[in-house]
Design a protein around this motif. Sequence first.
Motif, PDB file in Angstrom:
ATOM      1  N   PHE A 265       0.938  -1.224  -0.141  1.00  0.00           N
ATOM      2  CA  PHE A 265      -0.043  -0.195  -0.027  1.00  0.00           C
ATOM      3  C   PHE A 265       1.095   1.104   0.108  1.00  0.00           C
ATOM      4  O   PHE A 265       1.787   1.314   0.746  1.00  0.00           O
ATOM      5  N   LYS A 266       0.483   2.060  -0.925  1.00  0.00           N
ATOM      6  CA  LYS A 266       1.554   3.436  -1.170  1.00  0.00           C
ATOM      7  C   LYS A 266       2.987   3.017  -0.972  1.00  0.00           C
ATOM      8  O   LYS A 266       3.655   3.781  -0.157  1.00  0.00           O
ATOM      9  N   GLY A 267       3.423   2.128  -1.898  1.00  0.00           N
ATOM     10  CA  GLY A 267       4.952   1.849  -1.826  1.00  0.00           C
ATOM     11  C   GLY A 267       5.387   1.319  -0.607  1.00  0.00           C
ATOM     12  O   GLY A 267       6.662   1.102  -0.360  1.00  0.00           O
ATOM     13  N   LYS A 268       4.771   0.715   0.226  1.00  0.00           N
ATOM     14  CA  LYS A 268       5.057   0.157   1.541  1.00  0.00           C
ATOM     15  C   LYS A 268       4.653  -1.374   1.615  1.00  0.00           C
ATOM     16  O   LYS A 268       3.599  -1.629   0.982  1.00  0.00           O
ATOM     17  N   GLU A 269       5.328  -2.197   2.354  1.00  0.00           N
ATOM     18  CA  GLU A 269       5.050  -3.415   2.410  1.00  0.00           C
ATOM     19  C   GLU A 269       4.557  -3.927   3.791  1.00  0.00           C
ATOM     20  O   GLU A 269       5.360  -3.579   4.550  1.00  0.00           O
ATOM     21  N   PHE A 270       3.555  -4.374   4.046  1.00  0.00           N
ATOM     22  CA  PHE A 270       2.996  -4.685   5.417  1.00  0.00           C
ATOM     23  C   PHE A 270       2.957  -6.166   5.622  1.00  0.00           C
ATOM     24  O   PHE A 270       2.148  -6.549   4.894  1.00  0.00           O
ATOM     25  N   ASN A 271       3.667  -6.727   6.301  1.00  0.00           N
ATOM     26  CA  ASN A 271       3.727  -8.052   6.699  1.00  0.00           C
ATOM     27  C   ASN A 271       2.622  -8.617   7.744  1.00  0.00           C
ATOM     28  O   ASN A 271       2.594  -7.928   8.386  1.00  0.00           O
TER      29      ASN A 271
ATOM     30  N   ASN B 276       2.900  10.149   3.928  1.00  0.00           N
ATOM     31  CA  ASN B 276       3.859  11.134   3.397  1.00  0.00           C
ATOM     32  C   ASN B 276       3.218  11.819   2.311  1.00  0.00           C
ATOM     33  O   ASN B 276       4.095  12.122   1.250  1.00  0.00           O
ATOM     34  N   ASP B 277       2.033  12.093   1.972  1.00  0.00           N
ATOM     35  CA  ASP B 277       1.519  12.580   0.631  1.00  0.00           C
ATOM     36  C   ASP B 277       1.675  14.113   0.938  1.00  0.00           C
ATOM     37  O   ASP B 277       0.510  14.859   1.047  1.00  0.00           O
ATOM     38  N   TYR B 278       2.804  14.763   0.951  1.00  0.00           N
ATOM     39  CA  TYR B 278       2.824  16.139   1.233  1.00  0.00           C
ATOM     40  C   TYR B 278       2.104  17.063   0.381  1.00  0.00           C
ATOM     41  O   TYR B 278       1.892  17.938   0.610  1.00  0.00           O
ATOM     42  N   LEU B 279       2.287  16.602  -0.815  1.00  0.00           N
ATOM     43  CA  LEU B 279       1.968  17.588  -2.111  1.00  0.00           C
ATOM     44  C   LEU B 279       0.390  17.871  -1.885  1.00  0.00           C
ATOM     45  O   LEU B 279       0.215  18.990  -1.994  1.00  0.00           O
TER      46      LEU B 279
END
Lengths: 237, 429
Positions: free
Chosen positions: B178-184, B377-380
């Motif tokens: 999700f959003k470039g992260k991996e959650f195990n 971290n969607d600062y934009l």
Amino acid sequence: MHTVEVNNLVKDYGAIQAIKGISFNIDQGEIFGLIGPNGAGKTTALRVISTLLQITSGSVKVLEYDVKKNPEEVRKLISYLPEDAGAYKNLTGRAYLTFIANFFTYKNTKEMIEKGITIADLEDRIDDKVDTYSKGMKRRLLVGRALMTDPRLAILDEPTSGLDVINAQEIRKIIKDITRAGTTVLLSSHNMLEVEYLCDRIALISDGIIVERGRPKQLMEKYNASNIEEVFTKVVQ
Amino acid sequence: MKSLNNIIKKEIKELLTPATIIPIVVMAFIFGSIGTSMEGIQEELEEKPVIGYIVQDTGDLVTLAVSIIDNRSEVVFNSTNINDKSIGLEQIGENDGMALIVITQNFSKNIHNNKMGEIEVYWIMKGAGIMDSISSETVEQLIGSINYEISKSLIEENSTINATIALNPSNKIDTTYFKGKEFNRLSPGIIIGLLSTQSFLFPIVMMMIIIVAGSMVISSMAMEKENKTLETLLTLPVKRTSIVTGKIVASAVVGLIFAIIYMVGMSRYFSGLNFSVQELNLADFGLALTSDDFVLMGISLFVALISALALCMLLGTLAKNYKSAQTLTFPITMLALVPMFFTMFADFDTLPLALKALVFAIPFSHPMMAARALIFNDYLLVVSGIIYVTVFAIVTISIVVWVFKTDKLLTGSIRLKKFADLRKHYRSR
Ligand SMILES: Nc1ncnc2c1ncn2[C@@H]1O[C@H](COP(=O)(O)OP(=O)(O)OP(=O)(O)O)[C@@H](O)[C@H]1O
Ligand SMILES: [Mg+2]
């Protein structure tokens, strides 16, 4: 310099033309009365001079300031008592006067509040909520508020409306007194006795036009009338 | 009887004005469209999920599992090689699918040997709204029915497998991208639950503050007019800007106090509801808000509140009395509800372009979206939102000050001169 200078003033409300070009001057210390039938444009004229309404055409000056160009300066010189004004309901009379006085930081607010309380003359009811006042009590509070600020020009729209004979007389006396201290007064009224007693000069306005003007005495002579009421009916009809 | 009729007639006339009818019509329309979108959810639930699978095992139970998958989902990728995992995920992603199911070697053998079989699910999670949790639910159901059918066949076969395994033969192991992260070991459902504070609490609180603080401003304007105090105020030596700012700041302060009270109350409510797995902590997964994030959220909330109040001031100038003030809070309520629902239902990223534009344009959306966006971290989105809302607030306040400087506030003639002329013209005919 006149205290008030009105020149060819026109005021439209959308399609309705309430004032159709009136001119008059008021000098310092004078009490000037605008009288006329209902809907003649008295309130409109007073509201224009009080910086509340935008001028359609013509000009209004209060002392050296143009109402259109310098409304903020004009507001420092005047005090306006609307014909059907109210006060903040959940403030006490004293708190209301304090609230208003705090806008006049360049003056002595404490003295101002005391003066307001004296004029309102509500005794210990001054510490009750405005909500609990009778119509006349509210009017007294508002008159106190309008006159406590020592304005250069007091604009009073039917100052004694809703007051009983005794109270009205007292207010009239107070109005007379403040002119002695240098305040100029512009008022409107439907009470011809009041006009006769108070006003140095009057202008009779009808349907947005000034139809007659002068000192009360002069006008009574001119129309061969025994009082201003007669003059009024003769001119308006 | 006659006088009763008389009263009824007058009351109805007073109650049935455009001002009272329009909000109800709009409300009906909105509920109608909510209903339609609910149907959409229903359809989505009935729709087959798009998935892919890698099956290394060939045992009898696996054949059963595969037939269930084939039956109940739209398979866009399948393979028998575990090394195809990344290719598979890519293909599934391209096809807008949501999961790769991997059934490892020895699945059948393990179960027959009284060990749980393992089903690995690799999730491609798109957003953290209710809609996303609904679509992941369809895959969860699929896995659930695999487990159920295997259990059923084991029991029917009267196999010697012990009861615990027979009743619950497979074990699901989640990995979520999700959003470039991996959650195990986290499924999208759990992640959405973990984000519930961000997804539900903030939008609801924000919506309430806007409505409460907004109606305070509107009724304060209405009261000034109804109690005839406005005229006096406007002839006092006080700048128009001060009057406008004073009213806005006062309501903003009260609004923020409410925000804190709501926040405390609602967070109790949410933890009471046991929305998520409580032992799990966002921070453990690198999903925490830093103090900079909190500052950004505060700014976002502040500018949105100011722009809400400025908008309410503008509406308040139209209010003639307390009654019409009530009606005027309606558009604000709508503007607060719409972004609240969108934030709850879907991620900004996953919305179609037109909706994106709508949600972005409503200034109140931004603080509602900020927390979730900042976690990833969607600062934009957050910073551009703050800039947009600030501009919106400045423009609105300038309009309000302009209205205060004209006499529209007192004469109430927002209608154009031409229109009045036209009416006069028709009346005279
Ligand atoms: N807000 C408004 N919109 C449109 N027309 C208005 C408005 N206020 C006043 N008028 C019109 O302007 C005209 C003058 O009204 P105004 O209130 O100045 O009269 P007035 O002399 O004070 O009357 P009264 O003695 O009844 O107080 C009237 O015809 C009135 O209908
Ligand atoms: Mg009047």
